[in-house]
Scaffold this motif. Structure first.
Motif, PDB file in Angstrom:
ATOM      1  N   ASP A 124      73.630 -26.048  39.143  1.00 29.65           N
ATOM      2  CA  ASP A 124      72.715 -26.677  40.077  1.00 29.65           C
ATOM      3  C   ASP A 124      73.109 -28.108  40.350  1.00 29.65           C
ATOM      4  OD1 ASP A 124      70.935 -24.514  40.449  1.00 29.65           O
ATOM      5  OD2 ASP A 124      70.125 -24.898  38.457  1.00 29.65           O
ATOM      6  N   TRP A 166      63.853 -30.806  39.460  1.00 32.72           N
ATOM      7  CA  TRP A 166      63.219 -29.949  40.455  1.00 32.72           C
ATOM      8  C   TRP A 166      61.775 -30.398  40.637  1.00 32.72           C
ATOM      9  CZ3 TRP A 166      65.741 -27.211  36.272  1.00 32.72           C
ATOM     10  CH2 TRP A 166      66.994 -26.717  36.632  1.00 32.72           C
ATOM     11  N   LYS A 178      66.450 -31.181  35.108  1.00 35.43           N
ATOM     12  CA  LYS A 178      67.534 -30.224  34.988  1.00 35.43           C
ATOM     13  C   LYS A 178      67.966 -30.117  33.529  1.00 35.43           C
ATOM     14  CE  LYS A 178      72.327 -29.945  36.380  1.00 35.43           C
ATOM     15  NZ  LYS A 178      73.310 -30.542  37.263  1.00 35.43           N
ATOM     16  N   CYS A 180      59.321 -22.438  32.770  1.00 37.70           N
ATOM     17  CA  CYS A 180      59.910 -22.134  34.077  1.00 37.70           C
ATOM     18  C   CYS A 180      59.856 -20.630  34.365  1.00 37.70           C
ATOM     19  CB  CYS A 180      61.335 -22.667  34.156  1.00 37.70           C
ATOM     20  SG  CYS A 180      62.349 -22.295  32.708  1.00 37.70           S
ATOM     21  N   LEU A 216      62.798 -21.126  39.460  1.00 40.23           N
ATOM     22  CA  LEU A 216      63.232 -21.366  38.086  1.00 40.23           C
ATOM     23  C   LEU A 216      62.907 -20.187  37.185  1.00 40.23           C
ATOM     24  CD1 LEU A 216      62.233 -25.091  37.504  1.00 40.23           C
ATOM     25  CD2 LEU A 216      64.357 -24.151  38.411  1.00 40.23           C
ATOM     26  N   CYS A 257      66.067 -23.874  31.733  1.00 40.60           N
ATOM     27  CA  CYS A 257      65.588 -23.563  33.075  1.00 40.60           C
ATOM     28  C   CYS A 257      66.771 -23.539  34.029  1.00 40.60           C
ATOM     29  CB  CYS A 257      64.582 -24.620  33.548  1.00 40.60           C
ATOM     30  SG  CYS A 257      63.004 -24.526  32.693  1.00 40.60           S
ATOM     31  N   ARG A 258      66.869 -22.472  34.820  1.00 41.42           N
ATOM     32  CA  ARG A 258      67.944 -22.319  35.795  1.00 41.42           C
ATOM     33  C   ARG A 258      67.347 -21.945  37.141  1.00 41.42           C
ATOM     34  NH1 ARG A 258      71.311 -24.862  32.757  1.00 41.42           N
ATOM     35  NH2 ARG A 258      72.345 -23.690  31.146  1.00 41.42           N
ATOM     36  N   ASN A 259      67.952 -22.461  38.203  1.00 39.73           N
ATOM     37  CA  ASN A 259      67.547 -22.124  39.562  1.00 39.73           C
ATOM     38  C   ASN A 259      68.310 -20.863  39.962  1.00 39.73           C
ATOM     39  OD1 ASN A 259      67.000 -21.887  42.264  1.00 39.73           O
ATOM     40  ND2 ASN A 259      67.623 -23.947  42.804  1.00 39.73           N
TER      41      ASN A 259
END
Length: 154
Positions: free
Chosen positions: A35, A40, A64, A76, A88, A95-97
């Motif tokens: 990301d 976020w 992030k 998330c 998320l 946490c990842r998008n």
């Protein structure tokens, strides 16, 4: 003096190998994060206040790389962020998008292949896609082909 020369050679040889190996190890550890955002911004202000009231992690922003646990500390769990441009999920305790992360595209552990980016949660070949030419959401003009990641490349 004669004993210090082999010691200097040993230190020099070790430093030649240790420094590059440290840099390689560091780059491989940090390459998992795809990301571009530093943080976020949650879309739903009401949700940001009731999910974890009083938490320093959960005002209306999530940094992030913040750690999470899928069961005990899932901060998330499918939260929409950045005006709908992010979603998320807790993947490998972070946490990842999943809408833009090449290593977690669409869902956790779904890796995109070589030459693909994660565009809106789908692994996309950006070399030949007129809707994502060279990068996500880079559309070619009507009737113009996307070749090698460029619109109208001839």
């Amino acid at each position: 003096m004669a004993t210090t020369l082999p010691l200097i050679k040993l230190v020099t040889i070790l430093s030649i190998f240790i420094i590059p190996m440290t840099l390689i190890a560091h780059s491989s550890l940090t390459s998992d994060v795809e990301d571009e955002e530093d943080e976020w911004v949650m879309d739903d202000q009401f949700l940001s206040q009731i999910v974890r009231p009083g938490s320093r992690f959960f005002a209306s922003k999530i940094k992030k790389g913040v750690r999470c646990h899928e069961v005990t500390n899932n901060i998330c769990p499918g939260i929409s962020v950045n005006k709908g441009n992010g979603l998320l999920q807790c993947c490998k305790k972070h946490c990842r998008n999943v809408l833009s992360d090449r290593n977690n595209c669409g869902s956790c552990h779904q890796k995109c292949g070589f030459g693909e980016l994660c565009c809106n949660g789908l692994c996309t070949n950006i070399a030949h896609n007129v809707d994502h030419c060279g990068d996500c959401d880079q559309k070619c003009p009507s009737g113009v082909k996307c070749e090698n990641g460029s619109c109208g490349y001839a």
